[in-house]
Design an enzyme around this catalytic site. Structure first.
Site, short mmCIF file in Angstrom:
data_model
loop_
_atom_site.label_atom_id
_atom_site.label_comp_id
_atom_site.label_asym_id
_atom_site.label_seq_id
_atom_site.Cartn_x
_atom_site.Cartn_y
_atom_site.Cartn_z
CB ILE A 147 -77.65 63.79 64.95
CG1 ILE A 147 -77.80 64.18 66.56
CG2 ILE A 147 -78.12 62.54 64.75
CD1 ILE A 147 -77.39 63.50 67.64
CB CYS A 148 -77.30 62.80 60.92
SG CYS A 148 -77.76 62.18 59.10
CB THR A 149 -75.48 65.90 57.37
OG1 THR A 149 -76.88 66.02 57.89
CG2 THR A 149 -75.54 64.62 56.44
CB THR B 223 -70.91 62.79 59.03
OG1 THR B 223 -72.23 63.47 58.74
CG2 THR B 223 -70.15 62.44 57.59
#
Lengths: 323, 323
Positions: free
Chosen positions: A116-118, A136
């Site tokens: 998820i995300c970074t 990202t």
């Protein structure tokens, strides 16, 4: 009557400063699905838990203190899906070799590996994203390109699957991706029920570019001064001829060099600048669309509309009502 | 240089089984705003924390264990905003008089009183919503009407402000409402930055009705059998004449009685049933819109489009691409 003959273990990794919604979003989506599947006496069930280096309570992004369910030693060995959250200080997290080693060890065993995300930075550092198209958080795409130049980064996707690896955009995109994983496992009906329960759009219109900030001007990078000038003069003629002339280069050489250092053609870059500017104007004023188009250097409102559709998958009108 | 001359305390209430995203969503939104305001050295700052009956770790909806920052005794007395989350078992939570007493005591002192999702039940029980237009999770609106018949419930809003009381729809709507509160405090720019950071739509199109489930048929309630029959025969003529005839009542008497027990006219009710059915068809099949309209008893596709706009604030096409 069928009762869960297969229970899938969903492990959500957690570490200090992890983005709280990267953790609680997917955890709640899978937990909700678990309840629905139990009620329906489905043959597939979920077991959802938090794993961390130790079982001590730790503070995540917002300062909330959370207690992990397992440490690395006690974590069930048969993880079905491992979910790796992101953090704002992801470059610091990259220095935690114990954490990286554990993810690396799991990666060979799990059925699905999810960031998820970074969180994608952690998988990238382990070489797990090599050769894959990934995404990202939009604000970290540039950083990711610099750190891992070999990766194919799609800065607009909400989430991407490549084989058994799934990457997603920033924060709330983890909810969207988790819904997709549930659809994959047990079908659309359960996934949509979860979405309705959590009052989440099942499939969001448009990509995450809608959320990206006005492109930063970077005076010290190649063409930085030119870009600064472009930002100040968006309503002018910014054709390749005019731009090449401004930096005393041949059109051909300019186009080649620009693409090389900025990663896209001057024409595309100008279009994106104009869209960014148009979004700023629409977000912060009630200026009519025709005027927005003119101020940002679009020849017509229709040209602006087509650029929005192409770049953001929404019309300017939809954009205005949405933001 | 200005440094926060006013720090506003945002207290998020927490109790066992509270919906985790009702808690972590608003908490993260305010925490993100706090960081942005600190960086900008703004004159207003936030302090965000979790308050519970005791400081012992407790398990919220998804099973995640969270440690509260304060108990009722140690909680700072000068709360600016109190955020009350919901829970699936909200009727059980209503029996916790210590919890209710504490909310009641705070309600007179705080500048803003906020409920997320079914948190509205707690405020309603204390009489704090009397005379106000309010909202809650779409799936609990009926329950709320039965428990608190004196309330004006808007089952479609994402959130509603009335004076210093704010109520919001289910779960992720707490993020939307928190962004609005930040806009109110420190302006749109900071609020939009938070939204972009969390990759959240700043203002979502449409209302929460988009998320409500197919209307439950209730054979044992007045007109229940009639409603069951209607659901099976949506493509038939369901005019008030035909329906009245089916239950052996005069049109006038039928219309009056129906409105009395179901809370809306037979015509409106039939329209909503048809929309629900159309949504189900669109979600679970690729049937073209014209056929969807016919199967659900709309005379034309255009009539269906107008009904969707009226009821859900989106066109069938938009609905299809979104879900």
């Amino acid at each position: 009557m069928d009762i869960a003959t297969e229970t899938r273990s969903i492990g959500v990794l957690i570490f200090p400063e992890a983005q709280v919604l990267d953790v609680t979003g997917p955890h709640e989506v899978f937990s909700s699905a678990r309840h629905l599947l139990e009620k329906a006496r489905a043959s597939i069930g979920y077991d959802v838990f938090l794993v961390s280096k130790t079982r001590k309570p730790l503070k995540v992004s917002s300062g909330i203190e959370i207690v992990p369910d397992y440490d690395f030693q006690s974590c069930p060995s048969s993880l079905d899906t491992l979910i790796v959250p992101g953090a704002e200080n992801i470059r610091q997290v990259l220095e935690d070799s114990e954490l990286l080693n554990w993810i690396g060890a799991q990666s060979g065993n799990v059925r699905r590996l999810v960031s998820i995300c970074t969180g994608a930075f952690l998988l990238a550092d382990l070489g797990l994203l090599d050769g894959k198209r990934i995404t990202t958080h939009w604000a970290y795409c540039e950083d990711m390109r610099r750190l891992f130049p070999q990766l194919k980064i799609d800065s607009d996707a909400i989430f991407i699957q490549e084989g058994n690896v799934y990457t997603s955009a920033g924060v709330t995109a983890g909810i969207d991706l988790s819904l997709a994983l549930i659809e994959e496992d047990v079908g659309k009906k359960i996934a949509m029920s979860v979405a309705r329960k959590l009052v989440v759009f099942y499939r969001r219109p448009g990509g995450q570019k809608q959320f990206s900030d006005f492109l930063m001007s970077q005076s010290d990078s190649p063409f930085g001064a030119l870009v600064d000038w472009m930002i100040e003069n968006l309503s002018e003629d910014l054709s390749i001829e005019m731009l090449a002339q401004r930096v005393n280069m041949s059109q051909r050489n300019f186009a080649r060099k620009f693409k090389e250092v900025r990663g896209e053609t001057p024409g595309k870059f100008v279009e994106r600048l104009r869209i960014c500017q148009a979004r700023m104007l629409m977000e912060n004023s009630d200026v009519v669309l025709k005027t927005v188009a003119r101020k940002c250097g679009f020849n017509t409102e229709e040209q602006m509309r087509r650029a929005f559709q192409r770049e953001l998958s929404v019309t300017p009108n939809e954009y205005r009502t949405r933001f």
